[in-house]
Design a protein around this motif. Structure first.
Motif, PDB file in Angstrom:
ATOM      1  N   GLY A   1     -65.311  57.514  -3.678  1.00 23.99           N
ATOM      2  CA  GLY A   1     -64.687  58.808  -3.868  1.00 23.99           C
ATOM      3  C   GLY A   1     -65.471  59.667  -4.837  1.00 23.99           C
ATOM      4  N   VAL A   2     -64.745  60.602  -5.476  1.00 29.94           N
ATOM      5  CA  VAL A   2     -65.344  61.557  -6.400  1.00 29.94           C
ATOM      6  C   VAL A   2     -64.422  61.699  -7.608  1.00 29.94           C
ATOM      7  CG1 VAL A   2     -66.106  63.944  -6.740  1.00 29.94           C
ATOM      8  CG2 VAL A   2     -66.426  62.843  -4.503  1.00 29.94           C
ATOM      9  N   ILE A   3     -64.991  61.677  -8.802  1.00 23.62           N
ATOM     10  CA  ILE A   3     -64.235  62.003  -9.998  1.00 23.62           C
ATOM     11  C   ILE A   3     -64.594  63.438 -10.379  1.00 23.62           C
ATOM     12  CG2 ILE A   3     -65.992  60.857 -11.438  1.00 23.62           C
ATOM     13  CD1 ILE A   3     -62.260  61.372 -12.282  1.00 23.62           C
ATOM     14  N   TRP A   4     -63.550  64.275 -10.509  1.00 18.49           N
ATOM     15  CA  TRP A   4     -63.723  65.684 -10.833  1.00 18.49           C
ATOM     16  C   TRP A   4     -63.352  65.931 -12.287  1.00 18.49           C
ATOM     17  CZ3 TRP A   4     -64.993  69.422  -7.008  1.00 18.49           C
ATOM     18  CH2 TRP A   4     -65.000  68.953  -5.689  1.00 18.49           C
ATOM     19  N   ASN A   5     -64.193  66.646 -13.002  1.00 18.39           N
ATOM     20  CA  ASN A   5     -63.862  67.210 -14.298  1.00 18.39           C
ATOM     21  C   ASN A   5     -63.825  68.730 -14.149  1.00 18.39           C
ATOM     22  OD1 ASN A   5     -65.243  65.044 -16.904  1.00 18.39           O
ATOM     23  ND2 ASN A   5     -63.831  64.610 -15.270  1.00 18.39           N
ATOM     24  N   GLU A   6     -63.661  69.439 -15.263  1.00 17.39           N
ATOM     25  CA  GLU A   6     -63.615  70.894 -15.183  1.00 17.39           C
ATOM     26  C   GLU A   6     -64.948  71.508 -14.743  1.00 17.39           C
ATOM     27  OE1 GLU A   6     -61.118  72.675 -15.237  1.00 17.39           O
ATOM     28  OE2 GLU A   6     -59.633  72.073 -16.718  1.00 17.39           O
ATOM     29  N   GLY A   7     -66.060  70.903 -15.204  1.00 20.76           N
ATOM     30  CA  GLY A   7     -67.340  71.543 -14.950  1.00 20.76           C
ATOM     31  C   GLY A   7     -68.350  70.726 -14.191  1.00 20.76           C
ATOM     32  N   VAL A   8     -68.020  69.486 -13.837  1.00 22.58           N
ATOM     33  CA  VAL A   8     -68.976  68.620 -13.163  1.00 22.58           C
ATOM     34  C   VAL A   8     -68.220  67.553 -12.400  1.00 22.58           C
ATOM     35  CG1 VAL A   8     -69.227  67.029 -15.111  1.00 22.58           C
ATOM     36  CG2 VAL A   8     -71.153  67.343 -13.537  1.00 22.58           C
ATOM     37  N   ARG A   9     -68.850  66.923 -11.441  1.00 24.52           N
ATOM     38  CA  ARG A   9     -68.235  65.860 -10.649  1.00 24.52           C
ATOM     39  C   ARG A   9     -69.240  64.722 -10.476  1.00 24.52           C
ATOM     40  NH1 ARG A   9     -68.611  68.611  -4.554  1.00 24.52           N
ATOM     41  NH2 ARG A   9     -70.450  69.869  -5.021  1.00 24.52           N
ATOM     42  N   ALA A  10     -68.741  63.554 -10.079  1.00 27.28           N
ATOM     43  CA  ALA A  10     -69.620  62.401  -9.875  1.00 27.28           C
ATOM     44  C   ALA A  10     -69.067  61.544  -8.753  1.00 27.28           C
ATOM     45  CB  ALA A  10     -69.748  61.574 -11.148  1.00 27.28           C
ATOM     46  N   ARG A  11     -69.956  60.990  -7.959  1.00 27.69           N
ATOM     47  CA  ARG A  11     -69.544  60.040  -6.921  1.00 27.69           C
ATOM     48  C   ARG A  11     -69.232  58.693  -7.566  1.00 27.69           C
ATOM     49  NH1 ARG A  11     -73.671  63.084  -4.544  1.00 27.69           N
ATOM     50  NH2 ARG A  11     -73.040  64.170  -2.625  1.00 27.69           N
ATOM     51  N   VAL A  12     -68.233  57.999  -7.026  1.00 23.74           N
ATOM     52  CA  VAL A  12     -67.878  56.670  -7.521  1.00 23.74           C
ATOM     53  C   VAL A  12     -67.728  55.725  -6.341  1.00 23.74           C
ATOM     54  CG1 VAL A  12     -66.764  57.509  -9.619  1.00 23.74           C
ATOM     55  CG2 VAL A  12     -65.408  57.259  -7.550  1.00 23.74           C
TER      56      VAL A  12
END
Length: 350
Positions: free
Chosen positions: A299-310
């Motif tokens: 999936g994807v972890i979303w923050n306010e200004g950036v995201r990352a695949r997990v």
């Protein structure tokens, strides 16, 4: 007699003052949410609940849905009321992707990050190898995590210099000795080690034994002892917990099972296993610090200004009150194991 009505789908975050008393609205009708306005509950038969604050600056989440079983505080019940669990609306897809560094770490906003647990295992590592996943040096305040892998034999005798230890068996089998008492160890098993006790692993079978080691409160390293002490706390004889579908708790379309918690002696740290269907949770925060191990799916972890695949094998670290959203993109869902500290309910968010 009336029924409580939903005043807010989410709880109310408040910072309290020592010496003050707060009257929480239990009926949902007050115009001063989350507090009683002194009259709206009249005729309902539902009385407000008084809370006396003794700690200045205490942070609390007052229940807004009025369905909590732990009034005046939220217990996560809002996720299971109609409309209580919401998915995040489609967000802009132009947020940058966090890139991995040489240590296998993808940094997001603040001290939030994703780390690949096995990323730095050297080819020349011995039978026992251990790396730091979460620590005070990496921004944690309330918990640390280490990933250990034992290919054969026994590990060193280990202990936390600060307090309790909670284990999760990621792979393999064997046993764990806790201050002179031995327990069988298998994949998908949680283990509790009380503060002051030591532990070590013995590997069995063909596969390496892989274990996530959580230390609460936070520290930068585990202690290695010369000998195993014989001071097992027999007041709490049961220390291992396995996965049991009958113990699941619903949280909207998701569910979780408590593993290590107060039932076996852990009073400030809680370990749970959960399932996330293909979905994207709305942005939210927690009052606890959390480390989340991805067991399956992606999936994807979303923050306010950036995201990352997990994906499986990754660990996500969330600081307290950090705004985030975890999205599962796999059609079969995502299984996770989490450790929260300090806290006793992974269903509480705001």
């Amino acid at each position: 007699m009336g029924d409580a009505i939903v005043a807010s789908r989410k709880p109310f975050y408040k910072e309290l003052k020592a010496g003050r008393s707060y009257l929480w609205c239990a009926c949902g009708r007050s115009k001063r949410q989350p507090f009683c306005d002194g009259r709206s509950h009249e005729g309902t038969g539902i009385e407000p609940i008084r809370y006396d604050c003794t700690v200045d600056g205490e942070e609390v989440l007052f229940c807004g849905c009025k369905q909590t079983a732990t009034g005046p505080f939220c217990d996560g019940a809002h996720s299971n009321i109609p409309g209580g669990y919401a998915e995040e609306a489609e967000r802009a897809e132009d947020l940058p992707w966090a890139e991995s560094d040489a240590e296998g770490i993808r940094s997001l906003d603040g001290h939030c990050y994703v780390i690949a647990a096995e990323a730095t295992r050297p080819a020349t590592a011995g039978d026992w190898w251990c790396r730091t996943i979460v620590s005070t040096a990496m921004g944690a305040q309330h918990q640390a995590q280490f990933y250990g892998e034992l290919r054969r034999g026994r590990s060193p005798v280990l202990a936390s210099p600060a307090g309790d230890v909670v284990l999760w068996t990621m792979a393999g089998q064997g046993n764990v000795e806790i201050s002179g008492r031995s327990f069988p160890l298998a994949r998908d098993m949680g283990v509790y080690v009380r503060g002051g006790e030591a532990f070590r692993f013995t590997q069995q079978g063909d596969a390496p034994l892989g274990v996530h080691i959580h230390a609460c409160p936070a520290t930068d390293a585990l202690d290695e002892l010369a000998t195993m002490p014989d001071d097992f706390d027999a007041r709490w004889p049961d220390r291992t917990v396995g996965v049991d579908e009958n113990q699941r708790h619903a949280m909207g379309p998701r569910y979780f099972q408590m593993l290590v918690d107060k039932r076996i002696g852990s009073t400030t740290a809680t370990q749970f296993i959960g399932h996330i269907p293909q979905s994207r949770a709305e942005m939210h925060r927690h009052l606890y610090e959390e480390a989340l191990i991805i067991l399956s799916g992606e999936g994807v972890i979303w923050n306010e200004g950036v995201r990352a695949r997990v994906r499986a094998g990754d660990v996500i670290f969330f600081p307290r009150k950090h705004r985030h959203s975890l999205q599962c993109t796999h059609p079969d869902g995502m299984d996770v194991v989490g450790l929260i500290h300090p806290g006793d309910n992974p269903g509480i968010n705001y």
